[in-house]
Scaffold this active site. Structure first.
Site, PDB file in Angstrom:
ATOM      1  N   LYS A 117       0.709  -1.424   0.081  1.00 63.56           N
ATOM      2  CA  LYS A 117       0.001  -0.054  -0.052  1.00 63.56           C
ATOM      3  C   LYS A 117       0.939   1.433   0.026  1.00 63.56           C
ATOM      4  CE  LYS A 117      -3.331  -2.799   0.458  1.00 63.56           C
ATOM      5  NZ  LYS A 117      -3.942  -3.486  -0.662  1.00 63.56           N
ATOM      6  N   GLU A 201      -3.086  11.001   8.088  1.00 58.88           N
ATOM      7  CA  GLU A 201      -3.839  11.500   7.000  1.00 58.88           C
ATOM      8  C   GLU A 201      -4.817  12.549   7.185  1.00 58.88           C
ATOM      9  OE1 GLU A 201      -3.516   7.626   4.237  1.00 58.88           O
ATOM     10  OE2 GLU A 201      -5.363   8.153   4.943  1.00 58.88           O
ATOM     11  N   HIS A 236     -16.192  -2.503   8.068  1.00 61.82           N
ATOM     12  CA  HIS A 236     -15.173  -2.253   6.904  1.00 61.82           C
ATOM     13  C   HIS A 236     -15.696  -3.465   6.243  1.00 61.82           C
ATOM     14  CE1 HIS A 236     -13.161   0.985   8.278  1.00 61.82           C
ATOM     15  NE2 HIS A 236     -13.118   0.424   9.475  1.00 61.82           N
ATOM     16  N   ARG A 293      -8.035  -8.282  -7.660  1.00 64.64           N
ATOM     17  CA  ARG A 293      -8.803  -9.464  -8.047  1.00 64.64           C
ATOM     18  C   ARG A 293      -9.934  -9.431  -8.489  1.00 64.64           C
ATOM     19  NH1 ARG A 293      -9.042  -7.401  -2.784  1.00 64.64           N
ATOM     20  NH2 ARG A 293     -11.402  -6.844  -2.237  1.00 64.64           N
TER      21      ARG A 293
HETATM   22  C1  MV4 Z   1     -10.059   6.967   5.218  1.00 63.04           C
HETATM   23  C2  MV4 Z   1     -11.157   7.519   5.402  1.00 63.04           C
HETATM   24  C3  MV4 Z   1     -11.334   8.915   5.724  1.00 63.04           C
HETATM   25  N1  MV4 Z   1     -10.346   9.622   5.916  1.00 63.04           N
HETATM   26  N2  MV4 Z   1      -9.139   7.675   5.379  1.00 63.04           N
HETATM   27  C4  MV4 Z   1     -11.270   2.470   5.081  1.00 63.04           C
HETATM   28  C5  MV4 Z   1     -10.424   1.085   5.011  1.00 63.04           C
HETATM   29  C6  MV4 Z   1      -9.600   1.386   3.846  1.00 63.04           C
HETATM   30  N3  MV4 Z   1     -10.349   0.910   2.843  1.00 63.04           N
HETATM   31  C7  MV4 Z   1      -9.406   3.122   3.875  1.00 63.04           C
HETATM   32  N4  MV4 Z   1     -10.529   3.281   4.804  1.00 63.04           N
HETATM   33  C8  MV4 Z   1     -10.746   4.630   5.185  1.00 63.04           C
HETATM   34  N5  MV4 Z   1      -9.884   5.371   5.048  1.00 63.04           N
HETATM   35  C9  MV4 Z   1      -8.964   9.096   5.539  1.00 63.04           C
HETATM   36  N6  MV4 Z   1      -7.838   9.578   5.522  1.00 63.04           N
HETATM   37  C10 MV4 Z   1     -12.362   6.687   5.493  1.00 63.04           C
HETATM   38  C11 MV4 Z   1     -12.299   5.216   5.405  1.00 63.04           C
HETATM   39  C12 MV4 Z   1     -13.327   4.324   5.051  1.00 63.04           C
HETATM   40  C13 MV4 Z   1     -14.165   4.011   6.177  1.00 63.04           C
HETATM   41  C14 MV4 Z   1     -13.795   4.451   7.450  1.00 63.04           C
HETATM   42  C15 MV4 Z   1     -14.415   4.063   8.570  1.00 63.04           C
HETATM   43  C16 MV4 Z   1     -15.547   3.300   8.441  1.00 63.04           C
HETATM   44  C17 MV4 Z   1     -15.813   2.898   7.148  1.00 63.04           C
HETATM   45  C18 MV4 Z   1     -15.000   3.071   5.981  1.00 63.04           C
HETATM   46  C19 MV4 Z   1     -15.428   2.571   4.878  1.00 63.04           C
HETATM   47  C20 MV4 Z   1     -14.907   3.048   3.829  1.00 63.04           C
HETATM   48  C21 MV4 Z   1     -13.571   3.860   3.800  1.00 63.04           C
END
Ligand code: MV4
Length: 502
Positions: A117, A201, A236, A293
């Site tokens: 990542k 971030e 998630h 995938r």
């Molecule tokens: C974030 C975010 C908001 N701000 N990063 C979730 C897991 C991974 N795919 C990255 N994710 C996120 N990163 C920043 N800087 C919001 C998410 C996010 C999320 C966060 C909390 C609960 C559910 C979520 C679903 C999709 C993405």
């Protein structure tokens, strides 16, 4: 010339899906199964089947040597990994290349790159493409984080360097909370990933999770097949996906699609992939990661574009040039997917296993059911609990919502618990119908769904008992004008059965 025989290194609904695609292409199929999956649907459907070990995934579906041996023993030319298990394992990808087996997915080098990542974020940033503003690496000293947080601007998100899938993420709104949150995040990262390093971030507020489906052949040709909105997630874990996204407009769609294609090109990626983005409330989008995938939610893209993504994967893997051109690809109508997991929504989505006593599949115009179970089969506890996916297509989003609600109402699985009722309430929710589907949707609107449901169920039972009881007490006409009120007695209602009577 295409493949003659493909081994599917997976189980459940995705194995069934890939076997069906092979059968349509005239390709023979080899299923692999663990001892507990001997009677699985995918085993029944394949032309051949090989037992690769005992139930634990580590000794079966994750056991590279057993899978590769099964491919050689059956004369398979290619291996389709599905999703999960070894689908994004670059070591397995490399092993297949070494063993002269075609891995139906990206080449191992690009799989390695997109799987890292941090490295892939750096490549995307160097290409001048939008990533979430933040730190370039981690520090030991808290004071450094305080400086970085000031530079980024609150609120900030703490993320584990070795993390993923949201584990160890923490939002910090003010500087006074930063130190404690950093220490907690580092502790969680150390225990979850064995690596305590974290980075900051900018927190993207009210984010949507929007991903772009891409297809790339082995000759540098790349197309995108539009977006999927995946914001309805529980811990998630995506549970509802749809396309088109309610927030998308033509400009944003083209920008995100072109950005996704550039990311695929700079990472040397080939075959099917998905580029994940976060979209904020001002429609700015930021690269998150590449999923290397075929994704669980691929059917919504298939229904709105008419492209069979598994066919495309197999054709590209066999060396064919992409037959699709960006100009000719278009979306039509609206598709929604609900994931059907063996989980009990009234017990905090605890996994549920056991025998499927009864299955009634939803059907009808625009209803697709990608299903890995059958009436009488066993649902083991060893693997990801996904049983099936219910997908609907309709001319517009409102009709698609109604079609999904009706299909969920038609759907019956007895023997294992599923969230069918929960999903019906999600799709019926006024905010969902209005497309207000940000990633905090369930947190905002379904926090106490369990308690409400349990209360509702008790009320329904009580009402039923009363209705039943009053039906027994109802006045009964016994001929003539006059009638006597039937006095309720269980012995009367039991008919000839009497306790203790000769
Ligand atoms: C974030 C975010 C908001 N701000 N990063 C979730 C897991 C991974 N795919 C990255 N994710 C996120 N990163 C920043 N800087 C919001 C998410 C996010 C999320 C966060 C909390 C609960 C559910 C979520 C679903 C999709 C993405």
């Amino acid at each position: 010339m295409g493949f003659k025989k493909i081994l599917i290194a997976n189980r459940g609904e995705i194995a069934v899906r890939v076997i069906k695609a092979c059968q349509e292409m005239g390709i023979n199929t080899v299923a692999v199964y663990s001892e507990i999956d001997r009677t699985g649907l995918h085993v029944q459907m394949a032309d051949e089947a090989v037992c690769i070990g005992p139930p634990p995934a580590g000794e079966s579906y994750l056991h590279m040597d057993h899978i590769i041996q099964a491919a050689h023993d059956t004369g398979s030319e290619a291996v389709h990994p599905g999703y999960g298990f070894l689908a994004e394992n670059s070591e397995f990808d490399r092993r297949c290349e070494e063993e002269n087996l075609v891995f139906i997915g990206p080449n191992s080098r690009s799989l390695n790159l997109v799987g890292d990542k941090i490295r892939s974020r750096k490549s995307v940033e160097q290409a001048g493409l939008p990533i979430i503003p933040g730190m370039k690496g981690s520090h030991k000293d808290v004071a450094k984080y305080e400086e970085e947080a000031q530079r980024i601007g609150y609120p900030v998100m703490i993320k584990a360097t070795a993390g993923g899938g949201g584990k160890g993420m923490r939002i910090v709104y003010e500087e006074k909370d930063l130190k404690a949150s950093l220490e907690a995040g580092m502790r969680e990262a150390r225990s979850a990933f064995g690596d305590e390093s974290v980075y900051l971030e900018k927190y993207i507020e009210e984010p949507r999770h929007v991903e772009i489906q891409v297809l790339a052949d082995n000759y540098g040709n790349v197309v995108h097949l539009f977006e999927r909105e995946c914001s309805i997630q529980r811990r998630h874990q995506k549970i509802v996906e749809e396309t088109p996204s309610p927030v998308m407009d033509e400009k944003l769609r083209n920008e995100m699609g072109e950005t996704a294609k550039k990311i695929i090109q700079i990472t040397g990626y080939n075959n099917a992939g998905t580029v994940e983005f976060l979209v904020d409330k001002n429609k700015n989008f930021y690269f998150l990661e590449v999923n290397a995938r075929l994704q669980v939610e691929h059917p919504v893209t298939e229904l709105t574009t008419g492209v069979d993504l598994v066919h495309q994967q197999i054709k590209v893997a066999s060396g064919e040039k992409l037959s699709l051109s960006q100009e000719k690809l278009e979306q039509r109508g609206h598709a929604i997917e609900c994931r059907i997991y063996a989980e009990d929504p009234l017990k905090n989505f605890l996994p549920s296993s056991g025998k499927v006593l009864f299955l009634k599949e939803p059907r009808g115009p625009g209803v697709r059911h990608d299903c890995g179970i059958y009436g009488g089969c066993e649902v083991p506890i060893f693997y990801d609990p996904i049983l099936a996916k219910l997908i609907v297509w309709a001319e517009d989003r409102n009709l698609a919502c109604q079609r999904m609600i009706n299909a969920l109402e038609d759907y019956v699985i007895l023997g294992v618990k599923t969230p069918i009722d929960f999903l019906k309430d999600v799709i019926s929710h006024s905010k969902f119908k209005k497309g207000k589907t940000t990633t905090d949707f369930l947190k905002r609107h379904f926090e106490n769904w369990e308690e409400k449901k349990k209360t509702e169920d008790k009320q329904k039972l009580a009402a039923l008992a009363c209705a039943f009881d009053s039906s027994l007490r109802a006045p009964v006409r016994t001929g003539g004008a006059s009638y006597q009120k039937e006095i309720y007695s269980p012995w009367k209602s039991l008919g000839k059965w009497r306790l203790g009577e000769k």
